[in-house]
Design an enzyme around this catalytic site. Sequence first.
Site, PDB file in Angstrom:
ATOM      1  N   HIS A 183       0.827  -1.216   0.000  1.00 56.23           N
ATOM      2  CA  HIS A 183       0.000   0.000   0.000  1.00 56.23           C
ATOM      3  C   HIS A 183       0.860   1.265   0.000  1.00 56.23           C
ATOM      4  O   HIS A 183       0.428   2.322   0.489  1.00 56.23           O
ATOM      5  CB  HIS A 183      -0.953   0.038   1.207  1.00 56.23           C
ATOM      6  CG  HIS A 183      -1.831  -1.152   1.336  1.00 56.23           C
ATOM      7  ND1 HIS A 183      -3.096  -1.222   0.786  1.00 56.23           N
ATOM      8  CD2 HIS A 183      -1.624  -2.355   1.947  1.00 56.23           C
ATOM      9  CE1 HIS A 183      -3.630  -2.393   1.055  1.00 56.23           C
ATOM     10  NE2 HIS A 183      -2.752  -3.101   1.755  1.00 56.23           N
ATOM     11  N   SER A 313      15.821  19.439 -16.211  1.00 58.46           N
ATOM     12  CA  SER A 313      14.942  20.603 -16.205  1.00 58.46           C
ATOM     13  C   SER A 313      15.582  21.742 -16.981  1.00 58.46           C
ATOM     14  O   SER A 313      16.801  21.924 -16.950  1.00 58.46           O
ATOM     15  CB  SER A 313      14.657  21.051 -14.773  1.00 58.46           C
ATOM     16  OG  SER A 313      13.923  22.256 -14.754  1.00 58.46           O
ATOM     17  N   LYS A 319      18.846  19.243 -11.622  1.00 55.45           N
ATOM     18  CA  LYS A 319      17.792  18.230 -11.538  1.00 55.45           C
ATOM     19  C   LYS A 319      18.047  17.126 -12.566  1.00 55.45           C
ATOM     20  O   LYS A 319      18.358  17.389 -13.718  1.00 55.45           O
ATOM     21  CB  LYS A 319      16.426  18.869 -11.800  1.00 55.45           C
ATOM     22  CG  LYS A 319      15.236  18.016 -11.400  1.00 55.45           C
ATOM     23  CD  LYS A 319      13.944  18.831 -11.502  1.00 55.45           C
ATOM     24  CE  LYS A 319      12.761  18.093 -10.912  1.00 55.45           C
ATOM     25  NZ  LYS A 319      12.435  16.890 -11.685  1.00 55.45           N
ATOM     26  N   GLU A 326      10.513   6.446 -17.421  1.00 56.01           N
ATOM     27  CA  GLU A 326       9.400   7.239 -17.968  1.00 56.01           C
ATOM     28  C   GLU A 326       9.124   6.854 -19.422  1.00 56.01           C
ATOM     29  O   GLU A 326       7.964   6.712 -19.834  1.00 56.01           O
ATOM     30  CB  GLU A 326       9.732   8.724 -17.860  1.00 56.01           C
ATOM     31  CG  GLU A 326       9.710   9.252 -16.439  1.00 56.01           C
ATOM     32  CD  GLU A 326      10.258  10.658 -16.307  1.00 56.01           C
ATOM     33  OE1 GLU A 326      10.193  11.213 -15.187  1.00 56.01           O
ATOM     34  OE2 GLU A 326      10.765  11.219 -17.311  1.00 56.01           O
TER      35      GLU A 326
END
Length: 467
Positions: A183, A313, A319, A326
Amino acid sequence: MPQKVRIEHDSMGELQVPEAALWGAQTQRAVQNFPISGRPMPRGFIRALGLVKATAADVNAALGLLPKATAKAVRKAALEVAEGHFDEHFPIDIYQTGSGTSSNMNANEVIANLATRGGKAAIHPNDHVNLGQSSNDVVPTAIRVSAQLAVVEDLLPALKHLRKTIEARGKVLGKIVKTGRTHLMDAMPLTFAQEFNTWAAQIASAEDRITDALKRLRRLPLGGTAIGTGINADPRFGKQVAKALSELTGTKFESADNKFEGLAAQDDAVELSGQFNALAVALIKIANDLRWMNSGPLAGLGEIELPALQPGSSIMPGKVNPVIPEATVMVCAQVIGHHTAITIAGQTGNFQLNVTLPLIAANLLESVQLLSNVARLLADSAIAGLTVREDNVRNALDRNPILVTALNPVIGYEKGAAIAKQAYKQNRPVMEVAIEVTGMTEAELKPLLDPAALAKGGIHGKAGGGG
């Protein structure tokens, strides 16, 4: 400047065809009729058409139905098509006549023109190249041949590479124990080997399911001709072409016992697509696990670091994003979409013929290409180079209140729950709180709360319960 043209004709009359084009009138009509996506049929499908035409010519010659010189010229031209030398002469859109007649005639015309060059007699696209065949059995056969070859040559090796990479990385990191999660909440500990081997098992299961589906995909309906009865084809034609295709490709094919099924229904293609769908689901799970484990580096889980491949970014310096997982998720979303389209297409068989064959072919082959490429990318550019942030993993594990589960058989569920809540509230290791609450010594508690032992199953007892 105006394009030079020549005049060709078919049963509907004359029309202009680009002078340099190897195709003829029927292909030209399809080019004019279907300016839809600008996407021609995929390379693998054109390859399969060439292989079918080459072996069909050989078999027709062996059966005494085609002059040997004609068959030799057709075979040579068809194999050149199969090898990709003339792909620019296959311009017909994926979204065309549902039987794929346009693509079949495209192959017939190109091969006939190539085979005629330098010969003494003209070779006819229908009478010679298409002898004993119909678009209605050629295209379903090409679907099966192209998909089978793509899976065997590309997808299964890529999945094996991914599985082996996961297993190898899990073996290197195997003894590191981490917090498990259910969970998305802290749960009992496990090793990185156990987590990685779960992914490897998913891939192994996908390999097994896909391999099993190929048993049905290899049944070729060629020889059924127009509706499955085999009109205008020698009764031996289908079996002999399947045998010749097996010898030519090194991949087993067989003649379908029921040719009607192979024309009217594409259930085996839908089944294979369903296995691609299941594989896509597994890859999304693996990719998202990697994204969560890599999250941070400060405010996320921060358990691993994926290889830094590019700036993340255009505005936030420093970043770095998990770009390979992805990309994997996007690929899998597309494959799932392909399966939905193939499912709908598979339903569109009315009586003796399915009329969405080009779509099924294109989506199957694109799914194979996408899955093959992304499986290797996920292996080589993400999993092979990831590292574990052991300090973060250890700190989280020491403060995991769920470790107290191991004390259930000794102190009971209620007292264990109290220890877990206090450890979490005070942000203290479970060991410290357990010593205070139970009165047990560290020496007594340590073997019970050892994360490595718990990852192997821990101790067993009667007290406590729940899940």
